[in-house]
Design an enzyme around this catalytic site. Structure first.
Site, PDB file in Angstrom:
ATOM      1  N   ASP A  87       2.238  15.919  78.302  1.00  0.00           N
ATOM      2  CA  ASP A  87       1.238  14.932  78.697  1.00  0.00           C
ATOM      3  C   ASP A  87      -0.041  15.105  77.886  1.00  0.00           C
ATOM      4  O   ASP A  87      -0.589  16.204  77.793  1.00  0.00           O
ATOM      5  CB  ASP A  87       0.916  15.080  80.185  1.00  0.00           C
ATOM      6  N   TYR A 115      -8.601  13.432  75.469  1.00  0.00           N
ATOM      7  CA  TYR A 115      -8.552  14.896  75.375  1.00  0.00           C
ATOM      8  C   TYR A 115      -8.933  15.387  73.978  1.00  0.00           C
ATOM      9  O   TYR A 115      -9.216  16.568  73.789  1.00  0.00           O
ATOM     10  CB  TYR A 115      -7.158  15.420  75.718  1.00  0.00           C
ATOM     11  N   LYS A 166      -2.501   8.309  76.669  1.00  0.00           N
ATOM     12  CA  LYS A 166      -3.225   7.351  77.504  1.00  0.00           C
ATOM     13  C   LYS A 166      -4.301   6.595  76.736  1.00  0.00           C
ATOM     14  O   LYS A 166      -4.914   7.133  75.812  1.00  0.00           O
ATOM     15  CB  LYS A 166      -3.875   8.084  78.687  1.00  0.00           C
ATOM     16  N   HIS A 168      -5.549   5.001  81.305  1.00  0.00           N
ATOM     17  CA  HIS A 168      -6.089   6.277  81.799  1.00  0.00           C
ATOM     18  C   HIS A 168      -6.972   6.102  83.027  1.00  0.00           C
ATOM     19  O   HIS A 168      -6.901   6.883  83.984  1.00  0.00           O
ATOM     20  CB  HIS A 168      -6.876   6.967  80.677  1.00  0.00           C
TER      21      HIS A 168
END
Length: 325
Positions: free
Chosen positions: A46, A51, A80, A113
């Site tokens: 994931d 990020y 996402k 997201h």
């Protein structure tokens, strides 16, 4: 009870019920951790544009794939659309940026997201105003963005699309257009999201839990900012008692609880021993009383950790999912 190791998706695809989380993992550490995870048997990974470490994940995955098409098929890779991409005309651009950084021909699951949006500022995924508040885009059209995400499937570059961090009303509204393939939300023993999961079950949408172990790195950061006291899930007396009874780690008890509850999970660790332990969940079972005792620990909204309070001003967005009554 027999817990399946996969969540069945449309078209015969299978998503491993335990995945590997990558949030807050620095690039150099992430590459090594993913290599360890692959050796331990993880095949579900994931990630997210927000990020800012997709390239590191892609580096590790592609090293393992080695150009073998069949090995790529063994993997289930998730990323996402970030809040700054929550405009229909930006979805394609943000998706392609993620896919190229991951170095993959296709993504297995692409998630919206958050339902709220930030202003699009090239090169800045978390744009802030001079006062430190977020540059919130209050014009987000959630349904229009979802339709743009759905169109990505037509190209063959993404196999499934889903949503994350939405509330029950938003999930129902999105599913009326087309049912998401997956719902990823915070779920753990203190924040069990019972009503939301029940709604997802009625709609036939599988649920995957993020922060299944309480995300200690996040709680430490938030506690320093807010002064709020966040319970340590791995130190809850009942969890410690069950860990001792079954000769398991507290993390394994928390993860097994979710699996028996029908929820997938994406624990994150950079410790090689814990990485291996977190996927070793198939040779013990919690009994009905123990499951009920763990269910009774639920604190509802009071147990939520990731309420996005660290994004100052985002609560003003019309699609902010955690509005207080």
């Amino acid at each position: 009870m027999v817990v399946p190791k996969f969540i069945e998706l449309e078209g015969g695809d299978r998503m491993p019920i335990i995945g590997f989380g990558t949030w807050q993992a620095p690039a150099d550490i992430l590459v090594k951790s993913v290599e360890t995870a692959l050796e331990a048997g993880y095949r579900h990974f994931d990630s997210a544009r927000a990020y800012e470490n997709e390239a590191a994940l892609g580096k590790a995955l592609n090293k393992w794939i080695g150009g073998d098409v069949n090995k790529r098929k063994e993997l289930f890779v998730v990323t996402k659309l970030p809040p700054g991409g929550n405009r229909p005309d930006l979805v394609e651009q943000y998706f392609e940026n993620s896919r190229q950084d991951l170095g993959l021909d296709y993504i297995d699951l692409y998630l919206l997201h958050t339902p709220f949006g930030f202003q699009h500022v090239p090169g800045d995924l978390h744009p802030k105003n001079p006062d430190g508040s977020m540059m919130v885009d209050h014009t987000t059209d959630l349904i229009a963005v979802w339709k743009a995400v759905l169109k990505l499937k037509e190209s063959g570059r993404v196999r499934h699309v889903g949503v994350s961090n939405v509330n029950e009303e938003q999930l129902i509204r999105l599913a009326a257009v087309e049912k998401p393939a997956c719902l990823q939300v915070e779920v753990h023993v203190l924040c069990q999201q019972k009503s939301l999961i029940a709604a997802a079950n009625r709609l036939g949408i599988p649920v995957v839990a993020y922060s299944p172990l309480g995300s200690r790195a996040l709680t430490n950061m938030l506690a320093a900012k807010t002064g709020r006291d966040y319970p340590h899930l791995l130190e809850l007396p009942l969890v410690l008692e069950l860990a001792k009874k079954y000769s398991r780690t507290p993390a394994q008890i928390l993860l097994r609880f979710l699996l028996q509850h029908g929820v997938g999970a994406i624990p994150k660790s950079t410790d090689p021993t814990r990485i291996k332990q977190n996927i070793s969940l198939w040779d013990f079972e919690l009994n009905d009383k123990e499951m009920q005792d763990l269910h009774n620990l639920d604190r509802g909204e009071e147990g939520r950790i990731c309420d996005f309070g660290f994004f100052i001003g985002v609560q003003t967005h019309p699609e902010f999912p955690f509005k207080k009554n």
